[in-house]
Write an enzyme that holds these catalytic residues in place. Sequence first.
Site, mmCIF file in Angstrom:
data_model
loop_
_atom_site.group_PDB
_atom_site.id
_atom_site.type_symbol
_atom_site.label_atom_id
_atom_site.label_comp_id
_atom_site.label_asym_id
_atom_site.label_seq_id
_atom_site.Cartn_x
_atom_site.Cartn_y
_atom_site.Cartn_z
ATOM 1 N N ARG A 187 51.298 45.844 -1.740
ATOM 2 C CA ARG A 187 52.601 45.263 -2.086
ATOM 3 C C ARG A 187 53.044 45.740 -3.460
ATOM 4 O O ARG A 187 52.499 45.330 -4.470
ATOM 5 C CB ARG A 187 52.489 43.737 -2.073
ATOM 6 C CG ARG A 187 53.692 42.989 -2.593
ATOM 7 C CD ARG A 187 54.850 43.081 -1.604
ATOM 8 N NE ARG A 187 55.851 42.072 -1.842
ATOM 9 C CZ ARG A 187 56.901 42.234 -2.644
ATOM 10 N NH1 ARG A 187 57.073 43.358 -3.294
ATOM 11 N NH2 ARG A 187 57.768 41.251 -2.787
ATOM 12 N N GLN B 188 49.464 31.841 -1.940
ATOM 13 C CA GLN B 188 50.092 32.028 -3.248
ATOM 14 C C GLN B 188 50.272 33.508 -3.561
ATOM 15 O O GLN B 188 51.326 33.925 -4.040
ATOM 16 C CB GLN B 188 49.227 31.351 -4.321
ATOM 17 C CG GLN B 188 49.908 31.175 -5.643
ATOM 18 C CD GLN B 188 51.027 30.157 -5.590
ATOM 19 O OE1 GLN B 188 51.021 29.249 -4.782
ATOM 20 N NE2 GLN B 188 51.994 30.307 -6.461
ATOM 21 N N GLU C 51 26.285 20.013 13.794
ATOM 22 C CA GLU C 51 27.738 20.144 13.826
ATOM 23 C C GLU C 51 28.293 20.464 12.442
ATOM 24 O O GLU C 51 29.164 21.320 12.292
ATOM 25 C CB GLU C 51 28.373 18.859 14.342
ATOM 26 C CG GLU C 51 29.897 18.890 14.315
ATOM 27 C CD GLU C 51 30.538 17.551 14.643
ATOM 28 O OE1 GLU C 51 31.713 17.570 15.042
ATOM 29 O OE2 GLU C 51 29.887 16.503 14.487
ATOM 30 N N GLY D 294 33.524 14.597 10.074
ATOM 31 C CA GLY D 294 33.365 13.669 8.948
ATOM 32 C C GLY D 294 34.283 14.069 7.813
ATOM 33 O O GLY D 294 34.331 15.228 7.429
ATOM 34 N N THR D 295 35.016 13.106 7.303
ATOM 35 C CA THR D 295 35.934 13.389 6.207
ATOM 36 C C THR D 295 35.157 13.701 4.932
ATOM 37 O O THR D 295 33.968 13.369 4.823
ATOM 38 C CB THR D 295 36.858 12.186 5.940
ATOM 39 O OG1 THR D 295 36.050 11.083 5.532
ATOM 40 C CG2 THR D 295 37.667 11.821 7.174
ATOM 41 N N GLY E 86 53.035 34.915 -1.484
ATOM 42 C CA GLY E 86 54.348 34.329 -1.699
ATOM 43 C C GLY E 86 54.896 33.739 -0.409
ATOM 44 O O GLY E 86 54.178 33.145 0.380
ATOM 45 N N GLY E 87 56.182 33.906 -0.184
ATOM 46 C CA GLY E 87 56.833 33.359 1.001
ATOM 47 C C GLY E 87 56.246 33.875 2.299
ATOM 48 O O GLY E 87 56.222 33.158 3.309
#
Length: 154
Positions: free
Chosen positions: A34, A104, A8, A132-133, A107-108
Amino acid sequence: MMRNLEIERVALAAMAVGIARRALDEMISYAANRPAFGKPDLYSFGQIQKHISESYAEYMAGKCYLYGVANGLDLSTYGNGLDADGVKLYCAQMAKNVADRAIQVMGGYGYVGEYTCERLWRDAKLLEIGGGTNESHHKNMSRDLRRFDGKKLE
């Protein structure tokens, strides 16, 4: 049961690598298309270069770690816990970091639900908990490494 946990965790690491790959693809595509501040794309900005290059390096490290563990995994027995924990720990954190950088860079736009990165970040965060953490992996790994009792790692 331990064998199933190992399988797993390797499968969850594979999911994390896939999430990181998609987030990296989204980040690269967005940066290339962009325009900003009179420049045709975002690649001329040092911080964008940093986010993309660090994400790529971490993605490749996680992918190599995953492939190495998966290739050496013996499905007929257990005893692969150290690397099963390690690869899941590394890849889950790596995927969240890459998705965070993609947000990041975008952006928005990266934060809103209309774009893929927001979902990728949520999915990556869940991988730090499921199977599992991170804290449980730290505990398991340090326990297993203690058993080396001064012997050198491979």
